[in-house]
Design an enzyme around this catalytic site. Structure first.
Site, short mmCIF file in Angstrom:
data_model
loop_
_atom_site.label_atom_id
_atom_site.label_comp_id
_atom_site.label_asym_id
_atom_site.label_seq_id
_atom_site.Cartn_x
_atom_site.Cartn_y
_atom_site.Cartn_z
N SER A 298 -56.46 57.77 16.63
CA SER A 298 -57.09 59.09 16.58
C SER A 298 -56.14 60.24 16.87
O SER A 298 -55.39 60.22 17.85
CB SER A 298 -58.26 59.10 17.58
OG SER A 298 -58.30 60.29 18.31
N LYS A 299 -56.21 61.23 16.01
CA LYS A 299 -55.37 62.42 16.14
C LYS A 299 -55.61 63.08 17.51
O LYS A 299 -54.70 63.61 18.13
CB LYS A 299 -55.75 63.36 15.00
CG LYS A 299 -55.12 64.72 15.04
CD LYS A 299 -55.56 65.52 13.82
CE LYS A 299 -55.15 66.97 13.96
NZ LYS A 299 -55.55 67.79 12.82
#
Ligand code: GLU
Length: 557
Positions: A298-299
């Site tokens: 996840s960013k």
């Protein structure tokens, strides 16, 4: 004039080309039958996610391995997501990892290749020609529904557990006449252009996905938007037109698009285009420390999701690519074991060997691969690459390495080049820690002596050894001299002997070498001590022995 034609002229009075013109301008590519044309099609957000780099690599390899073309198309129809110099950010991001494009955007405004423009904001006239064509055929129409109206429809659909969206009887402006449309337009009303979907609720479509295998889904029945109010295309429409005109053979993209595939296949059909092959990549997964399960990289949560991270830490791009291939194709590791020195290009990449559920991304494994990669570089290469990295990321290290190139290269040469080189460095960020004791400017001078000998014993060893070590002795002479001294002081000449009869000895030769090692480097573990001493030079070696003795004296109690 027929109503459809009238409508087409009303909506697009200014087009000066026809689909046939574009077919001619962008002819089928003259490539071998098996050659694949792939693309990487990011929005110019400037942010390159690891998953995007992964997808770009898969696209590149698919094209390269088949003698095809890999190009970069910028999808900038969503102005909200755009950032300044976003295109350059994407271009540079690929370049940093050695992913060369054959065609496409090369900076904010320029491109190379015959299928330009490769940026969607410059393709508006092309989209208009194709939408006009659909309007002419009665397959697209202007829709004047307001946001509120659409929201209401959705609400009632949800309440009745119906498929949400504009279709069938909900498509209020299906069948609108050109006269009514003209009235509304003259009135200043805004509209989108929708597809008049020929889909039927009871029909299904199926296609062969290059990664996921056969996929079957209900046919699309939605009158999806083709052109937004500002007359720019939606992703769906631009995808069909661009991938057709750029003669893409294989659309390799994230699997969040699978659910839209029925729309896309329908668009290819109504436009009269041959559909491309699709391959949908599942998002990279990561072991979740909290739950013990897996989740998407996840960013927001994972710094390693950003491609920038690898540059900042100084992972060699080749190592990152090697790692990505490892998780892309299950047979890569075996190939690498059998071909330790082969170029990556020699590996036969295959879409069908990709994970359907998402490859597991694991930094520890990347570190292993990167350490092996760096261990095979020459001292010069390590020096040069560290210097390039340090220039932007570690000014102090950059200065130290630059001040005395010969000394730095001698450090990097330690235990390098043999059959079993050391694997201490995973990324250039590690270099400072790795070399620190060679530089008094950055060495913390903490001496980590083992606690099995007393300070007095250690002083005895150092006092004696500092007169025994001679700078001109060879590697072969070095250890026997240490051993001889150890034995003379009552230490076993080998650990094995000591273990058999510990009461007969004060310790063993390893303990003695350990005292010398810690005095010179502060550490219990280092590369070859002889090479370290040779690199430090006799003066520094003696100075360090003196200060270690001084330190141990304070510990004697
Ligand atoms: N611009 C789309 C995205 O950012 C590209 C998807 C595709 O490759 O077709 O996800």
């Amino acid at each position: 004039m027929d109503d459809n034609l009238k409508m087409a002229e009303l909506l697009f009075p200014d087009t000066d080309k026809t689909p046939a013109d574009y077919e001619q301008m962008y002819p089928k590519r003259s490539l071998e039958e098996e050659a694949r044309v792939t693309r990487f099609a990011p929005s110019p957000t400037g942010f390159l996610h690891m998953g995007s780099l992964f997808a770009a690599l898969i696209g590149k390899r698919t094209a390269l391995d088949s003698g095809g073309v890999f190009y970069l198309r910028i999808e900038d129809t969503d102005k909200k997501r755009e950032v300044e110099n976003g295109v350059t950010g994407m271009v540079e991001g690929l370049k940093d990892f050695g992913i060369e494009i054959d065609e496409g955007m090369i900076n904010e405004s320029e491109s190379k290749g015959a299928y330009a423009p490769y940026i969607q904001s410059q393709r508006t006239p092309i989209y208009h020609v194709y939408v006009k064509e659909l309007v002419k055929k009665g397959l697209a129409y202007p829709c004047f529904m307001s946001e509120e109206e659409i929201a209401k429809v959705r609400e009632s659909q949800e309440a009745n557990k119906e498929l949400p969206g504009i279709y069938g009887s909900y498509a209020k402006y299906r069948g609108i006449t050109p006269d009514e449309a003209k009235k509304r337009i003259d009135n200043g009303e805004e509209y989108v252009v929708r597809l008049l979907s020929p889909g039927k609720e009871d029909r299904r479509i199926s296609f062969e996905d290059g990664i996921k295998g056969r996929i079957e889904m209900p046919e699309n029945i939605l009158d999806v938007v083709l052109l937004k109010k500002d007359k720019t295309p939606t992703y769906h429409f631009a995808h069909a037109v661009d991938d057709h005109l750029m003669r893409t053979t294989d659309v390799i993209r994230g699997d969040e698009w699978i659910s839209s595939a029925p729309i896309h296949l329908q668009l290819f059909e109504v436009l009269g285009f041959e559909p491309p092959r699709y391959a949908h990549i599942a998002p990279l997964q990561k072991e979740d420390a909290e739950t013990g399960g897996k989740r998407k990289l996840s960013k927001r949560k994972d710094p390693e999701a950003a491609v920038d991270y690898y540059k900042r830490c100084g992972y060699p791009s080749e190592a990152v690519i090697e790692y990505l291939l490892t998780i892309a194709n299950s047979n890569f590791e075996e190939w690498r074991m059998e071909n330790p020195d082969a170029e990556l290009e020699e590996f036969k990449f295959s879409l069908s060997k990709m994970s359907k559920a998402g490859a597991l991304f694991d930094l520890a494994k990347l570190n292993d691969i990167s350490k092996t990669y760096i261990s095979k570089l020459s001292a010069e290469e390590v020096y040069d690459q560290t210097l390039v990295w340090a220039k932007d990321n570690n000014a102090r290290l950059w200065e130290l390495l630059g001040d005395d190139e010969e000394y730095a290269k001698a450090i990097f040469a330690i235990e390098r080049g043999g059959v079993k080189p050391r694997k201490d460095i995973a990324k250039w960020e590690d270099v400072e820690g790795y070399v620190s004791y060679f530089y008094n400017e950055i060495w913390d001078k903490e001496l980590d002596f083992a606690d099995n000998l007393s300070p007095a014993d250690m002083i005895e060893i150092l006092e004696l050894y500092k007169d025994i070590y001679k700078e001109d002795e060879t590697a072969e002479e070095w250890f026997p001299k240490v051993r001889e001294m150890a034995v003379s002081l009552g230490y076993a000449k080998a650990p094995k002997l000591y273990k058999k009869n510990p009461e007969e000895y004060r310790g063993h030769v390893g303990d003695v070498a350990g005292v010398i090692r810690a005095a010179l480097t502060g550490r219990r573990n280092t590369p070859d001590l002889y090479e370290i001493m040779q690199t430090l030079g006799i003066e520094e070696v003696n100075r360090r022995f003196e200060s270690a003795i001084e330190y141990l004296n304070t510990k004697k109690g």
